[in-house]
Structure formats: C-alpha cells, structure tokens
Design a protein around this motif. Structure first.
Motif, PDB file in Angstrom:
ATOM      1  N   ASN A  17      26.914  44.344  42.459  1.00 16.43           N
ATOM      2  CA  ASN A  17      28.590  43.654  42.808  1.00 16.43           C
ATOM      3  C   ASN A  17      29.228  44.073  41.059  1.00 16.43           C
ATOM      4  N   ALA A  18      29.643  45.079  40.698  1.00 16.92           N
ATOM      5  CA  ALA A  18      30.560  45.951  39.604  1.00 16.92           C
ATOM      6  C   ALA A  18      31.501  44.613  38.854  1.00 16.92           C
ATOM      7  N   ASP A  19      32.208  44.124  39.810  1.00 13.94           N
ATOM      8  CA  ASP A  19      33.861  43.155  39.524  1.00 13.94           C
ATOM      9  C   ASP A  19      32.794  41.979  39.939  1.00 13.94           C
ATOM     10  N   GLY A  22      31.317  42.529  35.931  1.00 12.66           N
ATOM     11  CA  GLY A  22      32.431  42.005  35.721  1.00 12.66           C
ATOM     12  C   GLY A  22      33.321  40.763  34.901  1.00 12.66           C
ATOM     13  N   ARG A  42      35.466  44.091  29.920  1.00 15.26           N
ATOM     14  CA  ARG A  42      34.826  43.889  30.757  1.00 15.26           C
ATOM     15  C   ARG A  42      35.259  44.820  31.863  1.00 15.26           C
ATOM     16  N   GLN A  43      36.217  45.497  31.433  1.00 19.72           N
ATOM     17  CA  GLN A  43      36.654  46.629  32.192  1.00 19.72           C
ATOM     18  C   GLN A  43      35.788  48.109  32.128  1.00 19.72           C
ATOM     19  N   VAL A  46      33.058  47.160  34.206  1.00 23.65           N
ATOM     20  CA  VAL A  46      32.972  47.141  35.262  1.00 23.65           C
ATOM     21  C   VAL A  46      32.522  48.441  35.913  1.00 23.65           C
ATOM     22  N   ASN A  47      33.801  49.581  35.151  1.00 21.29           N
ATOM     23  CA  ASN A  47      33.518  50.819  35.689  1.00 21.29           C
ATOM     24  C   ASN A  47      32.678  51.396  35.580  1.00 21.29           C
ATOM     25  N   ARG A  50      30.251  50.512  37.896  1.00 21.20           N
ATOM     26  CA  ARG A  50      30.853  51.001  39.366  1.00 21.20           C
ATOM     27  C   ARG A  50      29.268  52.119  39.333  1.00 21.20           C
TER      28      ARG A  50
END
Length: 150
Positions: A17-19, A22, A42-43, A46-47, A50
């Motif tokens: 779960n990348a979100d 992050g 953080r972004q 997450v990216n 993902r």
C-alpha cells in the motif's frame, strides 16, 4: 507511539500500500532503499512505490527494534534489524537481511518518518553474524508480529 508508527510503515509495505507507506513520512521525508535508491519527499515515495507494487510482488518485512533514542525535542532515532520473507515462502531470505535506521519527528498522532535508511547486513567475511542475525529474525517471525523489540 514510535513502535506503532514503525509497525504501520512495515504493514503498509507488506500490504503493498504505497499511499499508507507514504502517509507515515513527513512531506519532505526521504527513504534510502536496500539497493541504494533514494526517494525524496512523500509524493516521490508514493509514486515510486506505486510503480514497484504494480509490477512486482515484494517480500514482507519482519523487524526487531534494537534501540529507540530521543535525539532532541520531538526527534527520535529508531535502529532496527529487518528480514524479508519472499512471496510464497515461509522463511527469511538471509541475503536481504538489513539494518534500518529511522529518524522520526513530531509526537503523538503527528509523529512521522523524516528519514528511513536501509543498509544490507552482509557482514562480509563473517558468515556467523549472518547466521546469528537470521536466527534472531526467524525468532521474531515466529511471534507472528511484524515488529518486536528487546
């Protein structure tokens, strides 16, 4: 709270779960992967995750905390050893045992990871240390918990 935040991080990884992974970081947090890859912010974390999770089933972490130390007001260092169980396996892969260091900032629900750093626990020329760490992490794995401590 520190242990709970570390558990949340590893549960997010194990669940791909990348979100959620992050969300444990500060906005400008950084992560240094086992292979030396760096993700800043953080972004980007997450990216990047993902993309990895979409195309690759990652191994699951189990960890043993070695130290939690306050470095200053609202700054904590966590040192841990981690092992990974490959997909479909029930035992650790000693080749990817690692040392993790985390710097967390904030307190309570605002506690976040500012830096996660992974270093391979290769112990070059000292196979007995690899075996010792693998035994320790296997004992942690047998507890059924993702994070254990001293």
């Amino acid at each position: 709270q520190v242990v709970a935040r570390f558990e949340k991080l590893l549960h997010a990884w194990n669940g791909q779960n990348a979100d959620a992974f992050g969300a444990v970081f500060t906005d400008d947090g950084s992560s240094v992967g086992f292979d030396g890859s760096i993700m800043n912010g953080r972004q980007e974390i997450v990216n990047t995750l993902r993309g990895i999770f979409a195309h690759h089933r990652t191994a699951s972490y189990v960890a043993r905390i070695r130290e939690v130390r306050e470095l200053g007001r609202d700054v904590v260092l966590v040192r841990a050893v981690v092992g990974m169980v490959p997909p479909g396996a029930d035992a650790l892969n000693p080749a990817v045992n690692s040392i993790q260091s985390l710097v967390m900032t904030g307190h309570g629900d605002a506690l976040r990871v500012a830096l996660l750093h992974n270093t391979p626990a290769a112990f070059h020329g000292r196979p007995e240390l690899v075996e010792q760490l693998t035994r320790e992490l296997t004992d942690a794995l047998r507890t059924g918990r993702v994070v254990t401590g001293d």
